[in-house]
Design a protein around this motif. Sequence first.
Motif, short mmCIF file in Angstrom:
data_model
loop_
_atom_site.label_atom_id
_atom_site.label_comp_id
_atom_site.label_asym_id
_atom_site.label_seq_id
_atom_site.Cartn_x
_atom_site.Cartn_y
_atom_site.Cartn_z
N ASN A 429 8.26 0.26 -9.72
CA ASN A 429 7.21 1.26 -9.89
C ASN A 429 7.07 2.16 -8.68
O ASN A 429 6.02 2.76 -8.47
CB ASN A 429 5.86 0.56 -10.18
CG ASN A 429 5.84 -0.05 -11.56
OD1 ASN A 429 6.42 0.50 -12.49
ND2 ASN A 429 5.19 -1.19 -11.69
N HIS A 430 8.12 2.22 -7.89
CA HIS A 430 8.08 3.02 -6.67
C HIS A 430 9.26 3.99 -6.65
O HIS A 430 10.23 3.84 -7.38
CB HIS A 430 8.13 2.14 -5.42
CG HIS A 430 6.94 1.26 -5.24
ND1 HIS A 430 6.85 0.01 -5.84
CD2 HIS A 430 5.79 1.43 -4.56
CE1 HIS A 430 5.69 -0.54 -5.51
NE2 HIS A 430 5.03 0.31 -4.74
N GLY A 506 -0.52 5.70 -0.36
CA GLY A 506 -0.28 4.37 -0.90
C GLY A 506 1.13 3.88 -0.65
O GLY A 506 1.59 2.93 -1.30
N GLY A 507 1.83 4.49 0.29
CA GLY A 507 3.20 4.08 0.59
C GLY A 507 3.32 3.52 1.98
O GLY A 507 2.33 3.32 2.70
N HIS A 508 4.54 3.20 2.37
CA HIS A 508 4.78 2.76 3.75
C HIS A 508 6.19 3.16 4.17
O HIS A 508 7.03 3.54 3.34
CB HIS A 508 4.59 1.25 3.90
CG HIS A 508 5.46 0.42 3.02
ND1 HIS A 508 5.03 -0.09 1.83
CD2 HIS A 508 6.75 0.03 3.16
CE1 HIS A 508 6.02 -0.77 1.26
NE2 HIS A 508 7.07 -0.71 2.03
N GLN A 524 8.65 4.22 1.00
CA GLN A 524 8.34 3.74 -0.34
C GLN A 524 7.04 4.39 -0.80
O GLN A 524 6.02 4.32 -0.12
CB GLN A 524 8.18 2.22 -0.35
CG GLN A 524 7.98 1.64 -1.75
CD GLN A 524 7.70 0.15 -1.72
OE1 GLN A 524 6.66 -0.28 -1.24
NE2 GLN A 524 8.63 -0.63 -2.22
N LEU A 525 7.10 5.02 -1.98
CA LEU A 525 5.94 5.75 -2.51
C LEU A 525 5.65 5.30 -3.93
O LEU A 525 6.57 4.98 -4.69
CB LEU A 525 6.21 7.26 -2.51
CG LEU A 525 6.35 7.93 -1.15
CD1 LEU A 525 6.95 9.32 -1.33
CD2 LEU A 525 5.02 8.02 -0.43
N GLY A 612 5.45 -3.00 4.12
CA GLY A 612 6.76 -2.96 4.75
C GLY A 612 7.33 -4.36 4.82
O GLY A 612 7.47 -5.06 3.82
N ASP A 613 7.67 -4.82 6.04
CA ASP A 613 8.19 -6.17 6.20
C ASP A 613 7.11 -7.15 6.67
O ASP A 613 7.41 -8.28 7.04
CB ASP A 613 9.35 -6.16 7.19
CG ASP A 613 8.95 -5.60 8.56
OD1 ASP A 613 7.84 -5.02 8.65
OD2 ASP A 613 9.73 -5.72 9.51
#
Length: 666
Positions: A429-430, A506-508, A524-525, A612-613
């Motif tokens: 979904n990204h 809403g991403g990173h 990532q969005l 993220g990680d």
Amino acid sequence: MDTTHYLEMFLDESREHLQAVNEQLLKLEDQPQDLKIVNEIFRSAHTLKGMAATMGFEDIASLTHQMENVLDLIRNNELAVSTNVIDVCFEAVSVLEEMVREISEGGDGKQDVSLLVTKLKQMGKQPNDNPSLILSKKDKGDFFTPIQFDEYQTAVMLQAKEQGYQVYQLIVRLSDDCLLKGARIFMVFEALDGLGEVIKTIPLVDELEEGQFEQDVTIVFVTNDSENTIQQKIINITDIQSVGCTAIEEIETIPKNDLKRDKITEKQKDSYSVSINHSPTKTIRVNTERIDHLMNLFEEMVIDRGRLEDIAQTEGNHELSEAVEHLTRVSQDLQNMMLSLRMVPIEKVFNRFPKMVRGLAKDLEKKINLQIVGAETELDRTVIDEIGDPLVHLIRNSIDHGIEPPEKRKAQGKPEEGTILLRAFHSGNHVMIEIQDDGAGINREKVIEKAVKSGLFSLEHAESLIDAEVNELIFSSGFSTADQVSDLSGRGVGLDVVRTKIESLGGHILIDSSPGEGSTFSIQLPLTLSILSTLLVSLQDDTYAVPLSSIEETVLLPKESVFQAHNQSVMDFRNKIIPLVDLRKAFELNNQLHDHPLIEKETIAIVIVRKGDKLAGLIVDSFIGQKEVVLKSLGSYLGQIDSISGATILGDGRVSLIIDPNTLIK
């Protein structure tokens, strides 16, 4: 003539034509002998000139007219394509873009373009500004050029002649101020439909439907009517300037080995009278405000759908439950359709970068090859509007800090030309966007030196940092590794703004870097920002929503599995120690962790979230279930609240706050 109601159409089409010119100029620089590219640029510039003149924007018309003259010299082999020619053309396009942008902001689009016009004029002698428009048969001269036909077209015309029909070559010229060229040509073919059969058109049918041609259209037509009848049928159509008609006596066939080169297909062999049975309009322009309003109405329906689902579950009425289930399926299909209307190919953003990279590489005296992959990947329009500036910062960063000068790359055994790969692709979904370069990578020692000098931490602490933690430092506010301030870097702004903007969407963003080999920035969005799939959780008497896109897993953890480390509650999650965040404490519902009522129970409900990680566990009272919710802004009165991204209305009418896990993970 009042042209106000054409303004939006003019702005949209102008942007499209300018973008097309940008792309084709870059191609022309690589393929200077390809006259097809020159013709494409000429066509876009000519169309823009006509539209601007009609709308009364004389400076735009004047500048594009001079660009036309230069392009005309090139395609007539009177001027060679050089770096200087490309530079001046790009400069002209940049000025045109500025004028169009000023018009969109309510300005008059006026600029002093005299210096630029002079530059264009100095590139060679000017072609005749008043070409002959005489199309009558007696004065046609060389205007009607011989046309070659394939075997199919030849057979049709020979058979028609045997049956007493005549073959004509028509030259239809549109007026310079014609706005809807495709529509006018469609009307021409409608007028011809009852008189005979169209054999061939120049340009081809697809280009005519899209309006991708200049003012003249050639039509080969079979009929038993007279020239005068044909001309009178066409000349009465609005925006038709002139119609020329001459009989074709000699039919020249294209040799078989040239058929492929001429790109003749079965579809093109069909007459236009067949093609016009289909609608020539494949797309329509819709004001984005209308789509936004439609989306708002649908969001209200999603809220009511949730309420109906709750009522059906409470009432236990079988027929009501079936009806609600059917409504849910239909509305979900409608939801997918609505979201697809908001989806825009990311090429809208990517298209601006080739020209930018070319300019920066020239300024920095570097050789850079920009490769774009996945430009067709679609993303929500709201995200598209916001992601452009962060990507500009990252690409400028790769050009300035990443790619080395040619002589340095050559000394290191690398190709003199550096490569930047800009890639987009779907992942669940990204949407993932990667900016990868084969430059120097992140210099760990230099980053640590700058960080210590800036007082971020001590040198002893810096030595214990792993590479991933050092890489993260370049996103610190005010941080820069540039030795001196320049137009591109050194002011300490840029990458911190990039991360803030991406997280607000809403991403990173993640960094992977290898010294001497290059760096990769991965973004990532979310696909959309308006309707979210969430997990509803309870805290005291309130319900909160956690976006599923951030959730790694949910856990019912035995209370003895909660440990303390450095005054921080932690847990063992798949052989990795991760911190726990008590949401009651974070939202000041209870001030102390030991006051948490769940400590009294055997298990604790934890939502594992990822940024993220990095992982963290959010302690909640209980899980309620999965729900699609509509994200609503908190409004200007409440403003921005830490750890809360917005709110939604549940089926029972209550307001639920939507948690932003990114701000809870440190």
